[in-house]
Design an enzyme around this catalytic site. Structure first.
Site, PDB file in Angstrom:
ATOM      1  N   ASP A  10       0.876  -1.182   0.000  1.00 59.91           N
ATOM      2  CA  ASP A  10       0.000   0.000   0.000  1.00 59.91           C
ATOM      3  C   ASP A  10       0.908   1.225   0.000  1.00 59.91           C
ATOM      4  OD1 ASP A  10      -0.885   0.519   3.517  1.00 59.91           O
ATOM      5  OD2 ASP A  10       0.881  -0.458   2.651  1.00 59.91           O
ATOM      6  N   ASP A  15       6.723   1.149   2.331  1.00 59.36           N
ATOM      7  CA  ASP A  15       6.547   0.157   1.255  1.00 59.36           C
ATOM      8  C   ASP A  15       7.518   0.464   0.121  1.00 59.36           C
ATOM      9  OD1 ASP A  15       3.849   0.907   2.568  1.00 59.36           O
ATOM     10  OD2 ASP A  15       3.444  -1.087   1.755  1.00 59.36           O
ATOM     11  N   GLN A 237      10.874  10.984   6.289  1.00 65.39           N
ATOM     12  CA  GLN A 237      10.410  10.501   7.602  1.00 65.39           C
ATOM     13  C   GLN A 237      11.124  11.234   8.738  1.00 65.39           C
ATOM     14  OE1 GLN A 237       9.488   6.099   7.979  1.00 65.39           O
ATOM     15  NE2 GLN A 237      10.902   6.097   6.241  1.00 65.39           N
TER      16      GLN A 237
END
Ligand code: RIB
Ligand code: CA
Length: 338
Positions: A10, A15, A237
């Site tokens: 997803d 991912d 991130q």
């Protein structure tokens, strides 16, 4: 001999990290990628997945669109974590390639049937390791619609669940929480069909981390190749969570396929809570170590004994990811996007 794998994703920032590793590691034969709604709507997931494979020079790998929503739950995305486009809003040129016309379940069925046939009559084992990194909707649909596909499955190594913690809620991990029925179906079907299952859950998920400094080195590779993309995913991130390092997330489950000795697992009964008000989507990992008389346990024996990852060699997996993605530098140099 390479290990055949299919990732169910997803895509999603982490991912994408997993796709880069699976696409580039010489020990893996990435047969296909299937997409489900989760972190982002399934159309974004397909576009992001094709974009990552293009950066890795792997548009030879078929990508199929799958479930847009869970079996019963309403879809809830995680764009607050993964960005509005689901992949960190990196302003990275989106791939123009098209997905395979088949539904994810059909692509899985076809690849697994071919793998079973290729492994028959004493031929080398080319059965496929399925690596679900998303809500398990596609796999649940596959195993209930085409149980014969199990003949082509070597094992399932999925990112999801946890023995001890949650993230989507205090009780539950996002992939299982997003579609608890699908997770319960997959565990039930795997038990019934004799498919080995490894759970790479939150107990290990956050530990393999890459620093912002190492990410910056990857970004400097430039050329819109895999190394630059990998660095930008980690940097996103770090910025999003104001941290000096970021987890490789789903990529850890791919590391566990490449280097199984990097995780410590226990084979334990696992169930999925479907009914609890505050615990729906929790993976109930039975860690009772008493011999116990389950005949008198009102819940009896769980349908599936799962190899649950409880510890991970975090540094080793982080380096495995970095070495593989940065090793793409030369690939980026030869096949870089213009
Ligand atoms: O809980 C973490 C999981 O949820 C990861 O697979 C992440 O990509 C999201 O899908
Ligand atoms: Ca995921």
């Amino acid at each position: 001999m390479t290990t055949p794998v299919i990732l169910d994703v997803d895509t999603g920032v982490d991912d994408a990290c997993a796709l880069l590793l699976a696409a580039l590691h010489p020990g893996l034969d990435l047969r296909a990628v299937t997409c489900a709604g989760g972190n982002a709507p399934v159309e974004s997931v397909v576009r992001n997945t094709l974009t990552v494979l293009e950066a890795a020079g792997r548009l030879d790998v078929p990508v199929a669109r799958g479930a847009a929503r869970p079996l019963l739950e309403h879809p809830v995305d995680a764009t607050h974590v993964h960005g509005l486009d689901g992949m960190g809003d990196l302003d990275w040129p989106k791939a123009r390639a098209h997905a395979d016309p088949r539904h994810a379940v059909e692509l899985l069925r076809d690849e697994l049937a071919a793998a079973a046939a290729a492994s028959a009559d004493g031929s080398p084992d080319r059965r496929i390791t399925l690596v679900p990194l998303a809500p398990l909707t596609n796999l649940a649909l596959l195993l209930r619609t085409h149980p014969e596909a199990a003949a082509g499955i070597r094992e399932i190594v999925f990112m999801g669940g946890a023995a001890h913690v949650g993230n989507a809620t205090a009780s539950a991990e996002f992939n299982v929480f997003h579609d608890p029925e699908a997770a319960a179906v997959v565990l039930d079907a795997a038990g019934e069909l004799g498919i080995p299952v490894t759970m790479y859950g939150l107990d290990v998920f956050y530990e393999p981390r890459v620093s912002a400094a190492r990410a910056a080195e990857l970004v400097r590779a430039g050329g819109r190749g895999a190394a630059e993309l990998g660095g930008r995913l980690i940097a996103y991130q770090c910025q999003r969570f104001s941290s000096a390092a970021a987890t490789i997330g789903d990529a850890g489950a791919v590391c566990a396929v490449i280097d199984r000795s990097g995780v410590m697992t226990h084979r334990l009964p696992v169930r999925v809570e479907l009914a609890g008000t505050w615990s729906r989507g929790r993976t109930i990992v039975d860690r009772r170590d008493w011999s116990g008389d389950l005949d008198h346990d009102p819940h009896g024996v769980a349908p599936a004994a799962v190899d649950v990852c409880l510890e991970v060699e975090a540094e080793r997996y982080a380096e495995l990811w970095l070495e593989t993605v940065s090793g793409a530098r030369s690939r980026a140099g030869t096949g870089a996007r213009t």
